[in-house]
Write a protein that holds these residues in place. Structure first.
Motif, mmCIF file in Angstrom:
data_model
loop_
_atom_site.group_PDB
_atom_site.id
_atom_site.type_symbol
_atom_site.label_atom_id
_atom_site.label_comp_id
_atom_site.label_asym_id
_atom_site.label_seq_id
_atom_site.Cartn_x
_atom_site.Cartn_y
_atom_site.Cartn_z
ATOM 1 N N VAL A 131 89.601 7.509 5.343
ATOM 2 C CA VAL A 131 90.647 8.055 6.233
ATOM 3 C C VAL A 131 91.368 8.946 4.487
ATOM 4 C CG1 VAL A 131 93.077 7.178 6.893
ATOM 5 C CG2 VAL A 131 90.655 6.122 7.883
ATOM 6 N N THR A 132 91.594 9.856 5.016
ATOM 7 C CA THR A 132 92.383 10.374 3.996
ATOM 8 C C THR A 132 93.156 11.703 3.464
ATOM 9 O OG1 THR A 132 91.499 11.792 1.145
ATOM 10 C CG2 THR A 132 90.534 12.341 3.662
ATOM 11 N N ARG A 133 94.019 11.682 3.295
ATOM 12 C CA ARG A 133 95.451 12.575 3.187
ATOM 13 C C ARG A 133 94.646 13.717 3.814
ATOM 14 N NH1 ARG A 133 100.433 11.290 4.550
ATOM 15 N NH2 ARG A 133 101.334 10.024 3.198
ATOM 16 N N VAL A 134 95.463 14.807 4.379
ATOM 17 C CA VAL A 134 94.855 16.364 4.760
ATOM 18 C C VAL A 134 94.883 16.911 3.026
ATOM 19 C CG1 VAL A 134 96.117 18.600 5.756
ATOM 20 C CG2 VAL A 134 95.724 16.595 6.939
ATOM 21 N N ASP A 135 94.360 17.542 2.850
ATOM 22 C CA ASP A 135 94.551 18.534 1.785
ATOM 23 C C ASP A 135 93.324 19.367 1.962
ATOM 24 O OD1 ASP A 135 94.414 19.407 -1.008
ATOM 25 O OD2 ASP A 135 94.271 17.262 -2.091
ATOM 26 N N CYS A 179 96.537 20.632 12.780
ATOM 27 C CA CYS A 179 97.040 18.797 11.970
ATOM 28 C C CYS A 179 97.965 19.461 11.130
ATOM 29 C CB CYS A 179 95.741 18.783 11.205
ATOM 30 S SG CYS A 179 95.641 19.664 9.712
ATOM 31 N N SER A 180 98.817 18.685 10.524
ATOM 32 C CA SER A 180 100.179 18.577 9.569
ATOM 33 C C SER A 180 99.920 18.263 8.545
ATOM 34 C CB SER A 180 101.173 18.238 9.903
ATOM 35 O OG SER A 180 101.039 17.039 9.721
ATOM 36 N N ASP A 181 100.652 19.355 6.978
ATOM 37 C CA ASP A 181 99.779 18.536 5.861
ATOM 38 C C ASP A 181 100.913 17.485 5.799
ATOM 39 O OD1 ASP A 181 102.597 18.402 6.015
ATOM 40 O OD2 ASP A 181 103.235 20.497 4.426
ATOM 41 N N ILE A 182 100.768 16.303 6.170
ATOM 42 C CA ILE A 182 101.045 15.098 6.088
ATOM 43 C C ILE A 182 100.508 14.114 6.866
ATOM 44 C CG2 ILE A 182 104.259 15.624 5.573
ATOM 45 C CD1 ILE A 182 104.818 14.276 7.976
ATOM 46 N N ASP A 183 99.762 14.582 7.677
ATOM 47 C CA ASP A 183 98.245 13.654 8.307
ATOM 48 C C ASP A 183 97.313 12.914 7.246
ATOM 49 O OD1 ASP A 183 99.163 14.236 10.882
ATOM 50 O OD2 ASP A 183 98.377 16.281 11.717
ATOM 51 N N ASP A 184 96.788 12.251 8.370
ATOM 52 C CA ASP A 184 95.930 11.501 7.547
ATOM 53 C C ASP A 184 94.360 11.736 8.623
ATOM 54 O OD1 ASP A 184 96.775 9.320 5.744
ATOM 55 O OD2 ASP A 184 97.606 8.558 6.718
ATOM 56 N N ILE A 185 93.170 11.876 8.022
ATOM 57 C CA ILE A 185 92.276 12.685 8.517
ATOM 58 C C ILE A 185 91.368 11.416 8.783
ATOM 59 C CG2 ILE A 185 90.863 14.238 8.686
ATOM 60 C CD1 ILE A 185 92.968 15.313 9.154
ATOM 61 N N ILE A 186 90.526 10.809 9.787
ATOM 62 C CA ILE A 186 89.541 9.766 9.755
ATOM 63 C C ILE A 186 88.200 10.827 9.807
ATOM 64 C CG2 ILE A 186 89.363 9.738 12.284
ATOM 65 C CD1 ILE A 186 88.746 6.400 11.016
ATOM 66 N N VAL A 187 87.306 10.285 8.754
ATOM 67 C CA VAL A 187 86.637 11.184 9.298
ATOM 68 C C VAL A 187 84.966 9.799 9.140
ATOM 69 C CG1 VAL A 187 84.759 13.084 7.837
ATOM 70 C CG2 VAL A 187 87.229 12.391 7.424
ATOM 71 N N PHE A 188 83.776 10.245 9.804
ATOM 72 C CA PHE A 188 82.401 9.144 10.416
ATOM 73 C C PHE A 188 81.523 10.741 9.343
ATOM 74 C CE2 PHE A 188 85.563 8.170 12.928
ATOM 75 C CZ PHE A 188 85.705 6.595 12.447
ATOM 76 N N THR A 189 80.363 9.565 8.741
ATOM 77 C CA THR A 189 79.523 10.257 8.076
ATOM 78 C C THR A 189 78.154 10.448 8.830
ATOM 79 O OG1 THR A 189 79.408 9.129 6.189
ATOM 80 C CG2 THR A 189 80.390 10.981 5.888
ATOM 81 N N LYS A 190 77.098 10.861 8.823
ATOM 82 C CA LYS A 190 75.550 9.933 9.012
ATOM 83 C C LYS A 190 74.881 8.446 8.967
ATOM 84 C CE LYS A 190 72.029 11.686 12.172
ATOM 85 N NZ LYS A 190 72.610 11.678 13.749
ATOM 86 N N ASN A 191 75.429 8.601 7.625
ATOM 87 C CA ASN A 191 74.939 7.377 6.864
ATOM 88 C C ASN A 191 75.813 5.900 7.739
ATOM 89 O OD1 ASN A 191 77.076 8.218 5.656
ATOM 90 N ND2 ASN A 191 76.035 7.731 3.547
#
Length: 856
Positions: A526-530, A509-521
């Motif tokens: 969606v959050t910034r790459v950090d 990824c790049s440092d300006i990308d957004d990341i989408i994350v799904f959890t078990k519950n």
């Protein structure tokens, strides 16, 4: 200056009065009027005007040392030599008013000029004609009262718009962009003739400009400027022109800086700029040239935005205007100046005509003999006046004492050689000139138009537009940035970031990308790459988020609560609010995701559902096809799988895309593909469909229809590729010096091939992707013979399908003048059935509410 003091227990307060309260206003007014902002009347700042005046005083046709010119200018300009030298170099680099000799610097590389003692200058012919006219110039005393200098120079041309200007004063600034010499003249002519006109900037550094928001150069407008970047070889880009406001050194530094930050990836860069710009950018293997070009525009000085600000001095005060108003004002002023010059010329001609007639009368009638007996000066004057009186009936004004005195100053030698015929010819020529001048005054607009046309004819050659006007496509930085870092996640603890190198790798990824994350519950965020971000425990999926991406489809089976029913749904995520948690499975804390997959092209797999043994359930296992489920919003509840407890879900079989083919258009204005309906429709593309691209150099490509691809306007074919459809070409084979025709199929996808021979003399003459094309061949007319009849060729009958590398069948050994495409023979092409989606009924939202609008 006086001071008032007030005393209190805490101390004394001094009120400053007198000149203090006016000092700042005086200083601000001086900087605005006398230093930073150009005058609308002639387009010059005071230092520029004084340099031009000094050059005119020194002008003898030869070059002058710039140091000498600077010293002469200091008689009029109350500042140091450095500011005069800098201003003079800037005028000289614009190549309009000053004829330069020596090293005056380079606007392309940013190199400075040589010292003032080494370089030379003189006024250009254009400046001598357009800028100066002493008889109509208003003069004032210089700052020390010893010299005269012009209040404004009588400039008969929109000089300020041609050269541009920039300055920072106190409380305001100005930024006028340069415009094209010939276009300014054309616009002036159009205005004088009562026609509309448009003006856009043109820069000496060339480049490409987008003027869609120029707004006539007034406040609030802007233009975008880009370097001209071309692909020279597979892994080599060349920058041939640079944006205004940059130079090759700063541009090169910005590219190296972007490479260090990982925004782009280059192998090396070379600056070979001399008379023309040439910056070579070498790319590593495997890096897309098209994507790198976009990245150069997004992350370097290869693209910048300029906001013009048309502030000028008019009637001794600053005003904000626009370039159209400035051009109209210049054209009107030019007309007025030409009128004043004609009026002065007419007075001078009338005076010449008057005295020429007086002289003729004085000598022809031998009046000079009447003064031989006179002993006093008054007697001489009286005798001449008496002798003239019978002959002055045709004069246009009275004879004055000054006229008679002037007659007494005629030398005897001139009287003795007087030729009556020549005198009469002179008077007649003066009559013609007077009539011509009167005609110009009566037709002043036409005279001014002819004046502008004359300027264009004599000085416009070589001043064609340099900057290409084009509408720019918007480049999304996240789509073109190089993936310069790696993303990791700790599923169990719920952390994601670039610093978790000991945990599970997710993706580049790049440092300006957004990341989408799904959890078990069933939570989504969606959050910034950090470096490290907590999302929620038990992460089941993470990836780079693409805004407005409707083709990535998420397939999910979930249980809304412990012991509750199980649902199946498919959804896409096109926009969300960053860092906000979204519940995809309802609001019960015991909800659980039983199966999840992310599908970049809407694929629909088949899964097996296994139930727990409970009561009298007979069917404990069956298959489900996600293709049977309609794609809905993320908040939809989905379809019921079972009201009984599910033991597990197993993947059974991969599926194909269930998305409808997407229509893709080509926008020739920006040279890009798009799905928004701009330009020419290329067709409906499924996930596996490719694009056929044929270039004039004989290169044939089949490639994925990526929206980041860039296409030059000179391509021969750009369409959806049909693997069964033949490609027909006629080409000239350089080694054999003959023309050949061949038909072939491209046998595999995503390929780049050369259909010509590699001989440098080979040339592609004609290409067609019709099923059964027909052509007509014209031959040159032989000398002394009848022209040869055109040859019609049925391509399908002439040659069978062969391999792409085949030479083909010889079409002609004679020179071909032209190949014309005729109407193709009929062919029934099978219609392509559109992909269908299966409708799902009885769906409801997981929270019972409609989907809300997105903020991101």
């Amino acid at each position: 200056m006086s001071e008032n003091k007030m005393t209190s227990e805490e101390g004394s307060l001094t009120r400053v009065t007198g000149m203090y309260k006016d000092w700042f206003l005086d200083y601000a007014s001086y900087v605005i009027l006398e230093r930073a902002v150009p005058a609308l009347e002639d387009g010059f700042k005071p230092v520029q005007r004084r340099i031009m005046h000094a050059l005119r005083e020194l002008d003898d046709g030869r070059y002058n040392k710039v140091a000498n010119v600077v010293g002469h200018t200091m008689q009029f300009h109350p500042h140091g030599d450095a500011s005069i030298y800098d201003a003079m170099v800037q005028i000289g680099q614009k190549d309009l008013l000053i004829d330069t000799q020596g090293n005056w610097g380079n606007i392309l590389t940013g190199d400075g000029a040589a010292a003032a003692r080494y370089i030379e200058a003189r006024l250009s012919k254009f400046a001598l004609e357009v800028v100066f006219s002493p008889k109509i110039t208003e003069w004032q005393l210089s700052y020390d009262g010893r010299k005269k200098e012009p209040v404004h120079l009588p400039v008969k041309f929109p000089l300020l718009l041609a050269q541009g200007a920039e300055g920072i004063a106190v409380g305001l600034s100005t930024k006028l962009l340069p415009h094209n010499f010939n276009e300014l003249i054309d616009a002036s002519i159009s205005y004088l003739k009562g026609r509309s006109f448009t003006l856009y900037p043109d820069f000496p550094t060339a480049g490409i400009i987008d003027v869609s928001q120029y707004n006539k150069g007034s406040r609030g407008g802007k233009i975008r400027v880009r370097a001209r970047i071309e692909q020279k070889e597979k892994n080599l880009l060349v920058i041939k022109e640079i944006p205004f406001g940059t130079n090759t050194s700063s541009l090169k530094d910005s590219i190296l800086k972007a490479n260090e930050k990982g925004k782009i990836k280059i192998k090396k860069i070379e600056d070979n700029t001399a008379a023309d710009v040439e910056i070579l950018v070498y790319l590593p293997s495997g890096i897309s040239p098209d994507k790198t070009i976009d990245a150069l525009y997004a992350f370097t000085s290869c693209e910048s935005s300029i906001s013009p600000l048309a502030c000028v001095i008019q009637d001794n005060k600053p005003v904000f205007t626009d370039v159209h108003s400035m051009l109209k004002d210049s054209a009107d002023r030019t007309l007025g100046l030409l009128k004043r010059e004609l009026e002065i010329q007419l007075d001078e001609l009338e005076e010449q005509w008057h005295f020429a007639n007086l002289e003729r009368i004085f000598i022809e009638n031998r009046i000079y003999r009447d003064i031989e007996e006179e002993e006093t000066w008054e007697g001489v004057i009286s005798a001449i006046e008496k002798g003239l009186h019978p002959h002055i009936g045709n004069l246009r004004r009275e004879v004055t004492r000054d006229d008679i005195i002037r007659l007494t100053e005629i030398r005897i030698k001139r009287i003795s050689k007087f030729d009556l015929d020549k005198a009469q010819q002179l008077i007649e020529s003066l009559d013609e000139k007077i009539k011509e001048t009167l005609h110009h005054l009566d037709n002043l607009v036409d005279y001014t138009v002819d004046y502008f046309k004359s300027l264009k004819k004599r000085y416009g050659e070589g001043r064609e537009r340099k900057s290409e006007i084009r509408v720019f496509d918007d480049i999304e930085a996240t789509k073109v940035v190089i993936r310069n870092t790696k993303l990791y996640m700790n599923r169990e603890e719920g952390f994601i970031g670039t610093s978790l190198r000991k945990d599970e790798y997710v993706t580049d990824c790049s440092d300006i990308d957004d990341i989408i994350v799904f959890t078990k519950n069933g939570q989504m965020m969606v959050t910034r790459v950090d470096s490290k971000t907590f999302i929620g425990k038990n992460i089941i999926h993470a990836g780079v988020f693409k805004k407005k991406d409707s083709r990535t489809v998420y397939n999910m089976i979930y249980r809304s609560m412990k012991g509750g029913p199980t649902y199946i749904k498919r959804f896409s995520v096109t926009g969300v609010t960053r860092d906000k948690a979204y519940a995809l499975t309802g609001d019960k804390p015991s909800a659980e995701v039983l199966y999840f997959s992310a599908n970049p092209n809407g694929e629909a797999e088949i899964i097996s559902v296994l139930l727990r043994q409970s009561g009298s359930i007979k069917k404990l296992k069956w298959d489900l096809d996600f293709a049977d489920v309609l794609i809905k919003g993320r908040a939809s509840k989905g379809n019921l799988v079972s009201k009984y407890p599910v033991k597990r879900i197993e993947f059974k079989e991969a599926g194909v895309s269930t998305l409808k083919p997407r229509n893709i258009w080509f926008d020739s204005v920006v040279g890009r593909l798009n799905t928004e309906g701009r330009g020419e429709l290329l067709g409906a593309f499924k996930g596996e469909d490719l694009l056929l691209h044929i270039q004039p150099n004989g290169v044939v490509k089949t490639q994925q229809p990526d929206m980041n691809l860039r296409f030059d306007s000179d391509f021969l074919v750009l369409e959806k590729w049909n693997p069964q459809k033949p490609i027909s070409v006629v080409y000239y084979e350089g080694e054999r010096q003959k023309y050949y025709l061949k038909r072939f199929l491209i046998e595999q996808g995503e390929k780049e091939e050369l259909v010509l021979s590699e001989h440098p003399g080979s040339k592609l003459e004609w290409v067609s992707t019709d099923w059964r094309p027909m052509i007509s061949i014209d031959f040159p007319k032989p000398k002394g013979k009848d022209p040869k009849a055109p040859l019609e060729v049925n391509v399908e009958e002439f040659i069978a399908l062969k391999g792409l590398k085949a030479l083909g069948n010889q079409l002609s050994s004679e020179k071909i003048k032209k190949i014309n495409s005729l109407e193709s023979l009929p062919y029934e092409e099978e219609a392509e059935a559109p992909a269908e989606q299966i409708e799902v009924v009885d769906e409801e939202s997981v929270d019972g509410k409609e989907e809300q609008g997105s903020l991101f």
